[in-house]
Design an enzyme around this catalytic site. Structure first.
Site, PDB file in Angstrom:
ATOM      1  N   CYS A   6      -0.539  -0.140  -0.376  1.00 22.50           N
ATOM      2  CA  CYS A   6      -1.237   1.153  -0.441  1.00 22.50           C
ATOM      3  C   CYS A   6      -2.060   1.262  -1.730  1.00 22.50           C
ATOM      4  O   CYS A   6      -1.499   1.287  -2.829  1.00 22.50           O
ATOM      5  CB  CYS A   6      -0.188   2.259  -0.367  1.00 22.50           C
ATOM      6  SG  CYS A   6      -0.743   3.892  -0.826  1.00 22.50           S
ATOM      7  N   CYS A  46      -1.287   4.316  -3.854  1.00 19.76           N
ATOM      8  CA  CYS A  46       0.021   4.134  -4.498  1.00 19.76           C
ATOM      9  C   CYS A  46      -0.123   3.303  -5.771  1.00 19.76           C
ATOM     10  O   CYS A  46       0.513   3.586  -6.786  1.00 19.76           O
ATOM     11  CB  CYS A  46       1.001   3.451  -3.548  1.00 19.76           C
ATOM     12  SG  CYS A  46       1.346   4.348  -2.026  1.00 19.76           S
TER      13      CYS A  46
END
Length: 119
Positions: free
Chosen positions: A45, A48
């Site tokens: 991600c 993230c």
């Protein structure tokens, strides 16, 4: 394999994010600390990855414990908290879930959330 050290100098520092090993581990972290910010993330991600240095900074700058849950390794735990997208941030105060946000939040907003519950 990590060994658990609940007390003493070998206990994991709260000045850096704590990697959650299991649902019971997350529960004990939330119960043992006044304010815990849990980051449900995935290695693949992009947002993230952008959030990671922000959370590392908050771990060292605030009294909150930053806990990280890899949603790929802990799918049932992510499901238990209704995680539908990553990153999802769940804030615990005094052992109770008080906030949940999906997406990247700026460092100052996260700091304000932590300070709101850090008595």
């Amino acid at each position: 394999m990590a060994t658990e050290a609940p007390d003493g100098p070998t206990a994991q520092s709260t000045d850096e994010p704590v990697h959650v090993e299991s649902p019971s581990h997350l529960e004990s972290i939330a119960d043992e600390h006044d304010v815990v910010l849990v980051d449900f993330y995935a290695d693949w991600c992009g947002p993230c990855q952008m959030l990671e240095p922000v959370l590392e900074g908050l771990a060292s700058e605030t009294n909150a414990v930053i806990a990280e849950v890899d949603v790929d390794q802990h799918q049932p735990l992510a499901g238990e908290y209704g995680v539908r997208g990553v990153p999802t941030l769940v804030l615990f105060a005094d052992g109770e879930q008080v906030e949940q946000h999906t997406g990247v939040l700026p460092a100052d907003r996260l700091r304000d959330l932590i300070e709101k519950y850090d008595d």
